[in-house]
Design an enzyme around this catalytic site. Structure first.
Site, mmCIF file in Angstrom:
data_model
loop_
_atom_site.group_PDB
_atom_site.id
_atom_site.type_symbol
_atom_site.label_atom_id
_atom_site.label_comp_id
_atom_site.label_asym_id
_atom_site.label_seq_id
_atom_site.Cartn_x
_atom_site.Cartn_y
_atom_site.Cartn_z
ATOM 1 N N HIS A 18 0.819 -1.209 0.000
ATOM 2 C CA HIS A 18 0.000 0.000 0.000
ATOM 3 C C HIS A 18 0.859 1.267 0.000
ATOM 4 O O HIS A 18 0.648 2.167 -0.804
ATOM 5 C CB HIS A 18 -0.932 -0.001 1.213
ATOM 6 C CG HIS A 18 -2.051 -0.978 1.073
ATOM 7 N ND1 HIS A 18 -1.888 -2.323 1.331
ATOM 8 C CD2 HIS A 18 -3.327 -0.816 0.677
ATOM 9 C CE1 HIS A 18 -3.038 -2.928 1.098
ATOM 10 N NE2 HIS A 18 -3.921 -2.058 0.710
ATOM 11 N N ILE A 19 1.822 1.335 0.926
ATOM 12 C CA ILE A 19 2.630 2.552 1.029
ATOM 13 C C ILE A 19 3.633 2.629 -0.118
ATOM 14 O O ILE A 19 3.777 3.662 -0.777
ATOM 15 C CB ILE A 19 3.344 2.623 2.400
ATOM 16 C CG1 ILE A 19 2.308 2.693 3.522
ATOM 17 C CG2 ILE A 19 4.284 3.826 2.452
ATOM 18 C CD1 ILE A 19 2.868 2.591 4.921
ATOM 19 N N ASP A 38 9.861 -6.667 -4.438
ATOM 20 C CA ASP A 38 8.860 -7.254 -3.532
ATOM 21 C C ASP A 38 8.954 -8.774 -3.681
ATOM 22 O O ASP A 38 9.264 -9.274 -4.770
ATOM 23 C CB ASP A 38 7.453 -6.766 -3.913
ATOM 24 C CG ASP A 38 6.452 -6.911 -2.773
ATOM 25 O OD1 ASP A 38 5.967 -5.890 -2.268
ATOM 26 O OD2 ASP A 38 6.164 -8.069 -2.374
ATOM 27 N N ALA A 76 10.777 3.990 7.145
ATOM 28 C CA ALA A 76 9.574 4.357 7.905
ATOM 29 C C ALA A 76 8.684 3.125 7.982
ATOM 30 O O ALA A 76 7.461 3.241 8.042
ATOM 31 C CB ALA A 76 8.846 5.520 7.241
ATOM 32 N N GLU A 127 11.957 1.578 20.982
ATOM 33 C CA GLU A 127 11.451 2.950 20.978
ATOM 34 C C GLU A 127 11.033 3.348 22.396
ATOM 35 O O GLU A 127 10.563 2.495 23.161
ATOM 36 C CB GLU A 127 10.255 3.062 20.019
ATOM 37 C CG GLU A 127 10.679 2.788 18.573
ATOM 38 C CD GLU A 127 9.534 2.861 17.563
ATOM 39 O OE1 GLU A 127 8.370 3.071 17.972
ATOM 40 O OE2 GLU A 127 9.816 2.710 16.355
ATOM 41 N N HIS A 134 8.554 7.888 15.188
ATOM 42 C CA HIS A 134 7.511 6.972 14.701
ATOM 43 C C HIS A 134 6.204 7.724 14.418
ATOM 44 O O HIS A 134 5.145 7.379 14.938
ATOM 45 C CB HIS A 134 7.267 5.831 15.707
ATOM 46 C CG HIS A 134 6.641 4.626 15.073
ATOM 47 N ND1 HIS A 134 6.875 3.341 15.502
ATOM 48 C CD2 HIS A 134 5.782 4.501 14.022
ATOM 49 C CE1 HIS A 134 6.185 2.497 14.757
ATOM 50 N NE2 HIS A 134 5.510 3.174 13.849
ATOM 51 N N GLY A 149 5.355 8.544 11.110
ATOM 52 C CA GLY A 149 5.104 8.456 9.667
ATOM 53 C C GLY A 149 3.627 8.521 9.322
ATOM 54 O O GLY A 149 3.222 9.156 8.355
ATOM 55 N N GLY A 150 2.814 7.868 10.137
ATOM 56 C CA GLY A 150 1.381 7.813 9.825
ATOM 57 C C GLY A 150 0.551 8.736 10.691
ATOM 58 O O GLY A 150 -0.678 8.682 10.655
HETATM 59 P P1 NAI Z 1 1.540 -3.766 2.941
HETATM 60 O O1 NAI Z 1 1.278 -5.062 3.605
HETATM 61 O O2 NAI Z 1 0.515 -3.142 2.095
HETATM 62 O O3 NAI Z 1 2.869 -3.925 2.031
HETATM 63 C C1 NAI Z 1 4.028 -4.600 2.435
HETATM 64 C C2 NAI Z 1 4.701 -5.146 1.189
HETATM 65 O O4 NAI Z 1 5.953 -5.719 1.553
HETATM 66 C C3 NAI Z 1 3.899 -6.246 0.511
HETATM 67 O O5 NAI Z 1 3.758 -5.957 -0.859
HETATM 68 C C4 NAI Z 1 4.733 -7.490 0.752
HETATM 69 O O6 NAI Z 1 4.614 -8.444 -0.289
HETATM 70 C C5 NAI Z 1 6.116 -6.909 0.816
HETATM 71 N N1 NAI Z 1 7.097 -7.769 1.467
HETATM 72 C C6 NAI Z 1 6.912 -8.597 2.526
HETATM 73 N N2 NAI Z 1 8.065 -9.207 2.842
HETATM 74 C C7 NAI Z 1 8.990 -8.746 1.973
HETATM 75 C C8 NAI Z 1 10.371 -9.018 1.793
HETATM 76 N N3 NAI Z 1 11.022 -9.874 2.581
HETATM 77 N N4 NAI Z 1 11.012 -8.381 0.781
HETATM 78 C C9 NAI Z 1 10.345 -7.509 -0.025
HETATM 79 N N5 NAI Z 1 9.052 -7.228 0.093
HETATM 80 C C10 NAI Z 1 8.380 -7.828 1.088
HETATM 81 O O7 NAI Z 1 2.002 -2.782 4.091
HETATM 82 P P2 NAI Z 1 1.960 -1.190 4.089
HETATM 83 O O8 NAI Z 1 0.664 -0.711 4.581
HETATM 84 O O9 NAI Z 1 2.490 -0.700 2.800
HETATM 85 O O10 NAI Z 1 3.025 -0.896 5.252
HETATM 86 C C11 NAI Z 1 4.418 -1.112 5.064
HETATM 87 C C12 NAI Z 1 5.147 -0.938 6.377
HETATM 88 O O11 NAI Z 1 4.970 0.393 6.867
HETATM 89 C C13 NAI Z 1 4.657 -1.866 7.490
HETATM 90 O O12 NAI Z 1 5.771 -2.398 8.160
HETATM 91 C C14 NAI Z 1 3.930 -0.959 8.426
HETATM 92 O O13 NAI Z 1 4.002 -1.410 9.765
HETATM 93 C C15 NAI Z 1 4.718 0.340 8.265
HETATM 94 N N6 NAI Z 1 3.986 1.535 8.675
HETATM 95 C C16 NAI Z 1 4.667 2.492 9.364
HETATM 96 C C17 NAI Z 1 4.024 3.626 9.789
HETATM 97 C C18 NAI Z 1 4.780 4.683 10.519
HETATM 98 O O14 NAI Z 1 4.190 5.424 11.293
HETATM 99 N N7 NAI Z 1 6.071 4.830 10.294
HETATM 100 C C19 NAI Z 1 2.591 3.842 9.555
HETATM 101 C C20 NAI Z 1 1.986 2.808 8.719
HETATM 102 C C21 NAI Z 1 2.667 1.681 8.333
#
Ligand code: NAI
Length: 411
Positions: A161-162, A181, A238, A269, A292, A294-295
């Site tokens: 998603h991100i 990915d 992030a 953290e 932390h 980011g969101g």
């Molecule tokens: P998502 O689940 O939509 O996307 C994650 C992607 O990573 C998927 O496409 C998945 O196939 C891929 N992936 C999984 N293992 C992998 C690997 N070993 N190598 C390469 N790709 C891999 O998640 P979303 O919503 O995009 O979030 C991504 C990250 O951002 C999460 O860890 C989430 O916790 C973090 N996050 C951080 C925030 C902040 O405040 N800094 C706020 C929101 C999310």
């Protein structure tokens, strides 16, 4: 436990921790008026008292819904976590009592993507060091080491998603986007997938991580991976703190192999504002450190308020569990004429046969049936074309099926 068809004003909704007002709006627009709102989390004994009669509870991250709290909730039929994480809820306990738990995993996608994009520009221009210097009375006016992002390569690890949202925004600024990915993802715009992570690391001017925290992603960036990156490249995380070996990153920055970094998440953290933030990255030049966030935007909070409340309303109105984190997912059509009943049970042989038998005994014509099981538990939703009349004993019969956890009717 059973919840017979309650009118909406009888459904008690307990909202804690100042969840966004959008949540209240969604409930009210859907006809729910029995809402108790608290700005803060409640102490456990008060929580147990309040939750006793609540049908729906909305929390953020501070309220701990432990097994003992869930046991005190005699009427609870769903929980909304108005946040991303659900660690604060004993999900297994909730499931075993037939309580689905909902959250808002993607409400802050845009917020993270925007921050990362801003950081990419700041890092490429060496702004952190220049800003710090100005604050200290300096004047670092040289263009040395300052670059536009146009035409540079942004490598996105994790195209979910991100990552994919970032990809679109970054291309609009002139970035050449590549991504890696583990799942085969449709590239958006002109983004190009890489065959391996090393290929991405070797080609990118900026690497940004957007992977989840899994056993495979823990420490996925160590001294070796940083060494694969181009000299003078930048690094952004992030995603999750455990993914990067922070001391190795600090060394790569001190060695000037990595020109700058923006880090929002850390292996450890601080628990709160009074806890000191400790990191090897503190004090390093051209490093943006954020707590932390980011969101964390007003828009994300508003989106969360709407998204979670909508899921709770949908479950209450229709029985749809789409998006539940602990529960059999059943996505249902809006309830039409007749009666819908929702039966949550232990996944034992014979339950479905018994339900069909009871329907037949009561001359009910089934118009739709939706079943999901997760091994230990089952959730079946059955639509019949007539209104269940009181006193016919069908509810009692269904409740008496061995293994029944919860029964709800919608008329
Ligand atoms: P998502 O689940 O939509 O996307 C994650 C992607 O990573 C998927 O496409 C998945 O196939 C891929 N992936 C999984 N293992 C992998 C690997 N070993 N190598 C390469 N790709 C891999 O998640 P979303 O919503 O995009 O979030 C991504 C990250 O951002 C999460 O860890 C989430 O916790 C973090 N996050 C951080 C925030 C902040 O405040 N800094 C706020 C929101 C999310």
């Amino acid at each position: 436990m059973s919840n017979l068809s309650l009118s909406k004003d009888k459904i008690r909704i307990l909202l804690l921790e100042g969840v966004h007002e959008n949540a209240i709006r969604v409930f009210e627009q859907a006809g729910y008026s029995n809402i108790e709102f608290h700005k803060k989390a409640l102490d456990e004994d008060v929580l147990k008292e309040k939750i006793k009669d609540a049908h729906i509870v909305g929390i953020r991250s501070r309220t701990q819904l432990t097994d003992s709290v869930i046991n005190a909730a005699e009427k609870l039929f769903s929980v909304g976590c108005f946040c991303i994480g659900t660690n604060q809820v004993d999900l297994r306990s909730a499931l075993s009592k037939g309580v689905p738990v909902f959250n808002a995993p993607y409400s802050n996608t845009r917020s993270v993507a925007e921050l990362v994009l801003g950081e990419a520009i700041m890092l490429m221009r060496g702004i952190p060091a220049k800003s710090t210097s100005c604050h200290e009375g300096g004047w670092m006016k040289s263009a040395t080491g300052s670059y536009e992002v146009r035409g540079k390569t942004l490598g996105i690890i994790g195209y979910g998603h991100i990552g994919s949202q970032l990809s679109i925004l970054a291309e609009a600024l002139g970035f050449n986007v590549i991504f890696y990915d583990i799942v085969n993802k449709l590239p958006l715009g002109n983004a190009t997938p890489c065959d391996s992570m090393d290929q991405l690391l070797q080609t990118s001017d900026i690497v940004s991580l957007h992977v989840p925290d899994t056993p495979e992603t823990r420490n996925m960036i160590t001294a070796r991976e940083l060494g694969e990156m181009k000299k003078g490249a930048h690094f952004i995380n992030a995603a999750r703190g455990q993914v990067v070996d922070i001391p190795a990153l600090a060394d790569a920055i001190k060695d000037e192999h990595i020109a700058g970094a923006a880090i929002d998440v850390f292996p450890v953290e601080p628990k709160g504002a009074d806890d000191e933030f400790v990191s090897e990255l503190r004090g390093l030049p051209n490093v943006i450190l954020t707590p932390h966030i980011g969101g964390s935007t007003q828009e994300a909070q508003a989106n969360i308020g709407t998204e979670v409340a909508e899921k709770l309303v949908k479950y209450s109105d229709d029985g749809s569990t789409f998006g539940a984190v602990n529960f059999m997912e059943v996505s249902l059509p809006v309830k039409g004429e007749g009666t819908r009943f929702m039966h949550i049970h232990e996944n034992k042989p014979g339950v479905m046969a018994k339900i069909a038998e009871i329907m037949s005994e009561h001359d009910l014509n089934i118009t739709g049936q939706y079943l999901q099981t997760d091994g230990e538990f089952g959730y079946v939703v059955v639509d019949v074309d007539s209104d269940i009349e009181k006193g016919k004993g069908i509810r009692k019969a269904l409740r008496q099926i061995p293994g029944t956890i919860r029964l709800r009717f919608l008329r």
